[in-house]
Design a protein around this motif. Structure first.
Motif, PDB file in Angstrom:
ATOM      1  N   ASP A  69       0.805  -1.219   0.000  1.00  0.00           N
ATOM      2  CA  ASP A  69       0.000   0.000   0.000  1.00  0.00           C
ATOM      3  C   ASP A  69       0.838   1.270   0.000  1.00  0.00           C
ATOM      4  O   ASP A  69       0.280   2.372  -0.038  1.00  0.00           O
ATOM      5  CB  ASP A  69      -0.945   0.003   1.196  1.00  0.00           C
ATOM      6  N   ALA A  96      -1.643   1.609  -6.242  1.00  0.00           N
ATOM      7  CA  ALA A  96      -1.552   3.049  -6.455  1.00  0.00           C
ATOM      8  C   ALA A  96      -0.347   3.347  -7.334  1.00  0.00           C
ATOM      9  O   ALA A  96       0.632   2.588  -7.365  1.00  0.00           O
ATOM     10  CB  ALA A  96      -1.409   3.759  -5.115  1.00  0.00           C
ATOM     11  N   SER A 121      -5.124   2.505 -11.959  1.00  0.00           N
ATOM     12  CA  SER A 121      -4.919   3.925 -11.667  1.00  0.00           C
ATOM     13  C   SER A 121      -3.736   4.505 -12.437  1.00  0.00           C
ATOM     14  O   SER A 121      -3.312   5.632 -12.173  1.00  0.00           O
ATOM     15  CB  SER A 121      -4.690   4.122 -10.164  1.00  0.00           C
ATOM     16  N   LYS A 157      -9.810   5.740  -9.981  1.00  0.00           N
ATOM     17  CA  LYS A 157      -9.128   6.187  -8.761  1.00  0.00           C
ATOM     18  C   LYS A 157     -10.142   6.523  -7.667  1.00  0.00           C
ATOM     19  O   LYS A 157      -9.934   6.202  -6.494  1.00  0.00           O
ATOM     20  CB  LYS A 157      -8.250   7.398  -9.063  1.00  0.00           C
ATOM     21  N   SER A 158     -11.224   7.161  -8.054  1.00  0.00           N
ATOM     22  CA  SER A 158     -12.276   7.463  -7.081  1.00  0.00           C
ATOM     23  C   SER A 158     -12.921   6.193  -6.554  1.00  0.00           C
ATOM     24  O   SER A 158     -13.184   6.062  -5.353  1.00  0.00           O
ATOM     25  CB  SER A 158     -13.344   8.363  -7.724  1.00  0.00           C
ATOM     26  N   LEU A 160     -11.566   3.320  -6.210  1.00  0.00           N
ATOM     27  CA  LEU A 160     -10.645   2.604  -5.331  1.00  0.00           C
ATOM     28  C   LEU A 160     -10.635   3.160  -3.906  1.00  0.00           C
ATOM     29  O   LEU A 160     -10.039   2.562  -3.012  1.00  0.00           O
ATOM     30  CB  LEU A 160      -9.231   2.633  -5.917  1.00  0.00           C
ATOM     31  N   LYS A 161     -11.299   4.272  -3.683  1.00  0.00           N
ATOM     32  CA  LYS A 161     -11.422   4.830  -2.336  1.00  0.00           C
ATOM     33  C   LYS A 161     -12.655   4.290  -1.610  1.00  0.00           C
ATOM     34  O   LYS A 161     -12.877   4.612  -0.438  1.00  0.00           O
ATOM     35  CB  LYS A 161     -11.502   6.354  -2.410  1.00  0.00           C
ATOM     36  N   ALA A 162     -13.447   3.470  -2.283  1.00  0.00           N
ATOM     37  CA  ALA A 162     -14.671   2.926  -1.699  1.00  0.00           C
ATOM     38  C   ALA A 162     -14.352   1.912  -0.600  1.00  0.00           C
ATOM     39  O   ALA A 162     -13.231   1.398  -0.503  1.00  0.00           O
ATOM     40  CB  ALA A 162     -15.515   2.263  -2.789  1.00  0.00           C
ATOM     41  N   ASP A 163     -15.353   1.600   0.213  1.00  0.00           N
ATOM     42  CA  ASP A 163     -15.176   0.611   1.275  1.00  0.00           C
ATOM     43  C   ASP A 163     -14.850  -0.767   0.704  1.00  0.00           C
ATOM     44  O   ASP A 163     -14.130  -1.551   1.322  1.00  0.00           O
ATOM     45  CB  ASP A 163     -16.445   0.526   2.129  1.00  0.00           C
ATOM     46  N   PRO A 165     -13.149  -1.653  -2.496  1.00  0.00           N
ATOM     47  CA  PRO A 165     -12.509  -1.093  -3.691  1.00  0.00           C
ATOM     48  C   PRO A 165     -12.527  -2.010  -4.901  1.00  0.00           C
ATOM     49  O   PRO A 165     -12.677  -1.537  -6.032  1.00  0.00           O
ATOM     50  CB  PRO A 165     -11.078  -0.812  -3.224  1.00  0.00           C
TER      51      PRO A 165
END
Length: 222
Positions: A69, A96, A121, A157-158, A160-163, A165
């Protein structure tokens, strides 16, 4: 775990004498044992190159993955993979960009190829600049032939910010084929292909995977 006993015979019947394993759901010890049994003639099968040391971001797309990460974690995983004598590092979808770049840089230092997915991403041009040696699946080439590659990546990318991903990322990826068809740029695509050739980035198209994105599934008898 015994799938290879059927698959190996089918490979040989069809003239395939060497394969890369790009992510077996088996332990490294089991993979080495199978590859070794082929080499010694204990079992009949194609030569197996163990290239399935895949690195993904948490929580990981599949069981048994190396997880990274941060850039430092990425470099550490590459060193671990090199120490375990894998043939390559396999990058995966949720990484990332800064972690991916660190993985590629460390792999170059340790003289181990980077193959696998272009992370969702990351643009194709970034992967070329990072020195990726091989990519699995053709979809990232067609994405780069779209005038909307950057916009698609931004939405991923947005996601991948979810609970969850992975699920959010796949939902975005499922939209890409339609967008690519609607925004295809032949001139841009010619530049992309020329760039790939100049970089000597090998592409394994795995066209059957495209069925996944259009909702097709093989029959139970296949």
């Amino acid at each position: 775990p015994d799938e290879y006993k059927t698959a190996f015979g089918l490979y040989l019947i069809n003239g395939v004498t060497g394969i890369r394993d790009m992510g077996a759901l088996l332990s490294l010890d089991d993979q080495r044992r199978i590859a070794g049994d082929v080499e010694t003639g204990a079992i009949a099968g194609p030569r197996v190159i163990l290239s399935g040391a895949w690195i993904d971001a948490s929580p990981g797309s599949w069981p048994g993955m190396f997880l990274a990460d941060t850039p430092d974690e990425g470099r550490a995983r590459v060193k671990q993979i090199k120490a375990q004598n894998w043939a390559a590092v396999k990058s995966y979808s949720m990484l990332a960009e800064n972690t991916y770049r660190a993985i590629a840089d460390e792999a170059k230092k340790l003289n181990i190829p980077v193959v696998g997915h272009i992370p969702e991403s990351v643009t194709l041009e970034t992967a070329i600049e990072a020195g990726q040696d091989g990519m699995e699946h053709f979809g990232r080439v067609t994405m780069a032939c779209s005038t909307q590659e950057a916009a698609m990546i931004s939405r991923v990318k947005s996601a991948l910010k979810a609970d969850d991903p992975r699920t959010a990322m796949i939902a975005e990826m499922a939209k890409h084929n339609r967008i690519v068809l609607d925004t295809w740029d032949s001139s841009l695509c010619s530049q992309v292909v020329t760039r790939l050739a100049a970089a000597k980035l090998a592409v394994t198209p795995t066209l059957i995977v495209s069925d996944f994105y259009v909702g097709k599934r093989p029959a139970a008898s296949d």
